[in-house]
Scaffold this active site. Sequence first.
Site, short mmCIF file in Angstrom:
data_model
loop_
_atom_site.label_atom_id
_atom_site.label_comp_id
_atom_site.label_asym_id
_atom_site.label_seq_id
_atom_site.Cartn_x
_atom_site.Cartn_y
_atom_site.Cartn_z
N LYS A 58 0.82 -1.21 0.00
CA LYS A 58 0.00 0.00 0.00
C LYS A 58 0.86 1.26 0.00
O LYS A 58 0.52 2.25 -0.67
CB LYS A 58 -0.95 -0.03 1.20
CG LYS A 58 -2.07 -1.06 1.04
CD LYS A 58 -2.78 -1.38 2.33
CE LYS A 58 -3.78 -2.50 2.14
NZ LYS A 58 -4.33 -3.02 3.40
N GLN A 102 -4.00 -1.40 9.84
CA GLN A 102 -3.94 -2.72 9.22
C GLN A 102 -4.56 -3.77 10.14
O GLN A 102 -4.22 -3.87 11.31
CB GLN A 102 -2.48 -3.10 8.92
CG GLN A 102 -2.32 -4.43 8.23
CD GLN A 102 -2.96 -4.46 6.85
OE1 GLN A 102 -2.88 -3.50 6.09
NE2 GLN A 102 -3.61 -5.57 6.52
N ASP A 125 -11.13 2.92 5.16
CA ASP A 125 -11.77 1.60 5.04
C ASP A 125 -13.29 1.71 4.99
O ASP A 125 -13.98 0.75 4.63
CB ASP A 125 -11.38 0.70 6.21
CG ASP A 125 -10.11 -0.08 5.93
OD1 ASP A 125 -9.85 -0.39 4.75
OD2 ASP A 125 -9.37 -0.38 6.88
#
Length: 295
Positions: A58, A102, A125
């Site tokens: 990422k 994460q 997210d």
Amino acid sequence: MSTTMTTARLLPGGPVAEMILAEVADGVARLRAAGVTPALATVLVGDDEASAGYIRIKQRQAAELGFDSPHVRLPASASQADLHAVLADFNADPGVHGVLVQHPIPGGLDYDRALQVLDPDSDVDGMHPVNMGRLALGLPAPLPCTPAGIEALLAFHGVPVSGREVVVLGRGATLGRPLALLLAQKRPTANAAVTVVHTGVADWPRYTRRAEILVAAAGVPGIVRPEHVRPGAVVVGGGVRYEGRRLLPDVDPSCDRVAGAITPRVGGVGPVTVAMLFRNALRAARSAAGLAGQP
């Protein structure tokens, strides 16, 4: 070697992700030209090498797109308060627009509690309770990445959704429930009749066999087999489980003998999910700069 002939049209996610990321890169370039450098911060807790690898991917993608990518790695011994303090610091930093924690985090910590500390507008997210509430009400918000990615994937490949019967097998907070909300909204790429079913329903195949579009979101390897699929249906494999680095999808490969179109085992929903994360990060940066309505 299998001699089974594949009959289903494949619905790869790679071209969809490439299109979205090209749009994101253009948007980032416009922001930087206006004097705003978008930043996507990442937080990793513990020593899980798979999670560290995902963060590196990422960060590399962020750099290619033109994002700054500040990162904090906490030890496995970190407390809940330590994690909350990192998120509070990112909340207070006007140069940080999106934040990703994460997942999973070490078992002694509560991911949901940490998520609630985060500013909902920087939740790339799309899983903050406030953002889930906004989704339920049809209000603008960062969208959960996998559900939004599935909608984009179907639209890209010309799969009509409006007015059709969609069955989602799985009711999880990250995929099944938000996807049902998303695809039921009044929009050309949604507007479907959506049924959510799950393994707690004894005769769940009765529902999946009538679906024009079936989305597997149970996280149970191989749960969807050819006898569970309506001939000619569109099958999207959204749910997976990992054994180490080995990916175990919900959809058995033999379903391609029955389906009319199907996502591939690898390179289906996954790449689009990641692209949606960066789309959310770009939109967060635009919003913070007062440019939310601009292309």
